[in-house]
Design a protein around this motif. Sequence first.
Motif, PDB file in Angstrom:
ATOM      1  N   LYS A   1       0.934  -1.092   0.150  1.00 42.29           N
ATOM      2  CA  LYS A   1       0.014  -0.153  -0.359  1.00 42.29           C
ATOM      3  C   LYS A   1       0.632   0.646   0.374  1.00 42.29           C
ATOM      4  CE  LYS A   1      -0.540  -0.342   4.968  1.00 42.29           C
ATOM      5  NZ  LYS A   1      -1.416  -0.338   6.304  1.00 42.29           N
TER       6      LYS A   1
ATOM      7  N   CYS B   1      -4.654  -3.161  -0.359  1.00 40.78           N
ATOM      8  CA  CYS B   1      -4.059  -1.999  -1.244  1.00 40.78           C
ATOM      9  C   CYS B   1      -3.689  -0.853  -2.265  1.00 40.78           C
ATOM     10  CB  CYS B   1      -2.161  -2.708  -1.637  1.00 40.78           C
ATOM     11  SG  CYS B   1      -1.523  -3.617   0.135  1.00 40.78           S
ATOM     12  N   CYS B   2      -4.599  -0.993  -2.984  1.00 40.32           N
ATOM     13  CA  CYS B   2      -4.628  -0.139  -3.940  1.00 40.32           C
ATOM     14  C   CYS B   2      -6.204   0.981  -3.493  1.00 40.32           C
ATOM     15  CB  CYS B   2      -5.657  -1.183  -5.139  1.00 40.32           C
ATOM     16  SG  CYS B   2      -4.355  -1.322  -6.477  1.00 40.32           S
ATOM     17  N   SER B   3      -6.822   0.258  -3.038  1.00 39.63           N
ATOM     18  CA  SER B   3      -8.059   0.904  -2.143  1.00 39.63           C
ATOM     19  C   SER B   3      -8.142   1.511  -1.164  1.00 39.63           C
ATOM     20  CB  SER B   3      -9.705  -0.318  -1.669  1.00 39.63           C
ATOM     21  OG  SER B   3      -8.937  -0.851  -0.909  1.00 39.63           O
TER      22      SER B   3
ATOM     23  N   PHE C   1      -3.523  -7.314  -2.743  1.00 41.49           N
ATOM     24  CA  PHE C   1      -3.607  -6.404  -3.168  1.00 41.49           C
ATOM     25  C   PHE C   1      -4.863  -5.545  -3.711  1.00 41.49           C
ATOM     26  CE2 PHE C   1      -3.871  -4.998  -7.858  1.00 41.49           C
ATOM     27  CZ  PHE C   1      -2.983  -4.610  -8.340  1.00 41.49           C
ATOM     28  N   ILE C   2      -5.763  -5.864  -3.919  1.00 41.54           N
ATOM     29  CA  ILE C   2      -6.826  -5.389  -3.691  1.00 41.54           C
ATOM     30  C   ILE C   2      -7.259  -4.055  -2.133  1.00 41.54           C
ATOM     31  CG2 ILE C   2     -10.217  -4.849  -3.595  1.00 41.54           C
ATOM     32  CD1 ILE C   2     -10.122  -7.447  -5.417  1.00 41.54           C
TER      33      ILE C   2
ATOM     34  N   THR D   1       1.105   1.803  -3.907  1.00 40.33           N
ATOM     35  CA  THR D   1      -0.218   2.692  -4.582  1.00 40.33           C
ATOM     36  C   THR D   1      -0.713   3.705  -3.536  1.00 40.33           C
ATOM     37  OG1 THR D   1      -1.458   1.486  -2.592  1.00 40.33           O
ATOM     38  CG2 THR D   1      -0.830   0.978  -4.329  1.00 40.33           C
ATOM     39  N   THR D   2      -0.289   4.035  -2.532  1.00 44.55           N
ATOM     40  CA  THR D   2      -0.569   5.695  -1.789  1.00 44.55           C
ATOM     41  C   THR D   2       0.147   6.224  -2.957  1.00 44.55           C
ATOM     42  OG1 THR D   2      -0.780   4.555   0.455  1.00 44.55           O
ATOM     43  CG2 THR D   2      -0.478   6.791   0.556  1.00 44.55           C
TER      44      THR D   2
ATOM     45  N   PHE E   1      -0.530   7.330  -6.239  1.00 43.70           N
ATOM     46  CA  PHE E   1      -1.970   8.223  -6.262  1.00 43.70           C
ATOM     47  C   PHE E   1      -1.586   9.236  -5.790  1.00 43.70           C
ATOM     48  CE2 PHE E   1      -4.357   4.279  -5.749  1.00 43.70           C
ATOM     49  CZ  PHE E   1      -5.192   4.262  -7.564  1.00 43.70           C
TER      50      PHE E   1
ATOM     51  N   PHE F   1      -5.632   4.535  -2.477  1.00 47.47           N
ATOM     52  CA  PHE F   1      -6.815   5.875  -3.021  1.00 47.47           C
ATOM     53  C   PHE F   1      -7.236   6.326  -2.067  1.00 47.47           C
ATOM     54  CE2 PHE F   1     -10.611   7.049  -5.593  1.00 47.47           C
ATOM     55  CZ  PHE F   1     -10.886   8.008  -5.790  1.00 47.47           C
TER      56      PHE F   1
END
Length: 420
Positions: free
Chosen positions: A205, A266-268, A263-264, A208-209, A212, A271
């Motif tokens: 995450k 971390c992405c959520s 994975f989902i 991903t952070t 974004f 965002f």
Amino acid sequence: MASFVSVRKMEEYLQFEEEEMKQEKKEGKEHEHIDDDDDDDETVPLIPVPENERSLVVNIDSSLKEEKIETETKTSEEKETTVSAKAITLKYVSLVTLVFQATSLVLIVRHSRTLKEDGPRYLASCAVVNVELMKFAVCFLLVFKDSNFSITGLSKVLQEEIVKKPMDVLKLSIPAGLYTLQNNLLYVALSNLDAATYQVTNQFKIITTAMFSVTMLGKKLSIYQWIALILLMAGVALVQLHTHSEESDSSSGSQVIGLLAVFIVCCSSGFAGVYFEKILKETKPSLWVRNIQLGISGISFGIIVVLIFDLEHVKQYGVLQGFNYITWIVITLQALGGLVIATVMKYADNILKGFATSLSIILSAVISIFWLKDLEPTSMFFTGATLVLLATFLYSYEIKSNGNSSKASNNVNGIHSALK
């Protein structure tokens, strides 16, 4: 003649006595009204002081001033020492709290999802709804407390921040939906992955952070942070390779589901965190009001998930099927843990957070190996975990010139932790 002189002396004496009595009365009156009649005060003649006595008075006065300065200096130093000791104590308390929350939640959720017991297992979707309800109730009470336990004050705050601002509630429905998704996937991931693998993989995450933040907020990353992201990707990849190499064909499906869930998440999480940071700059209600705004949408989304995925189970066994004391511990940790983290986050800098994350990963690995016995350590896992630990520290590296932005980032991260 002699008698005449004696009488004369007697008259003079009586006159002298009378004048003295008048003078004493006059001085007594002046003493009583000294504060009101300053203009009538008589000038007091100065008594000459010998030179040696004058120098003695000056020396005593200088000594008193020096003693006063020394006393003030000691008092100031004692206050600074007390403040410094308190700050150090708060940092250690923050470190212990961060490690405890991160480690205990993951381990207890893992234990509750793998514990063999009679009857149906508790539904993750129902647990998430109870988490949102508990968080909503606690924040409602905290807003009531901030309103001095006044029903009028509470209704005023709720009307101004919720009823009159429907667009704010609508904007927050996006992160609220993502947080509900994350909380449900947490149970899916820990039902299929051991705690240590989840902890290491969940550090994705950070990547991903960062992505974004660059794309949505236009932030610039330092060279240390870019290196850290590369190391982090390599470490997570090695841990995932370890997971695939250790699993058997019969369990490969569940392992893949666990990694996909992480994975989902971390992405959520990336965002939602950046989106929330963007909203936070526009409006500034209290943390507790924010949680009430999010709770409205979060509870609604949670109920929708129950109706879509678990309606038949609820009809058959009820909403609280499989709930026991461990389940309620999980719900309490998930509901109150974030709020506690938010209160201590202002005492924790980035390096302390990185250290806490590293300790949490190490503790999870040790407990998974020796207590839960669901992790078989390999050189590939330890190499990947070491790279992740190194990347976490490197990404949290603070440059002194960016101290203010780092502090602001801590505040946002603290609020983000409370809202998840």
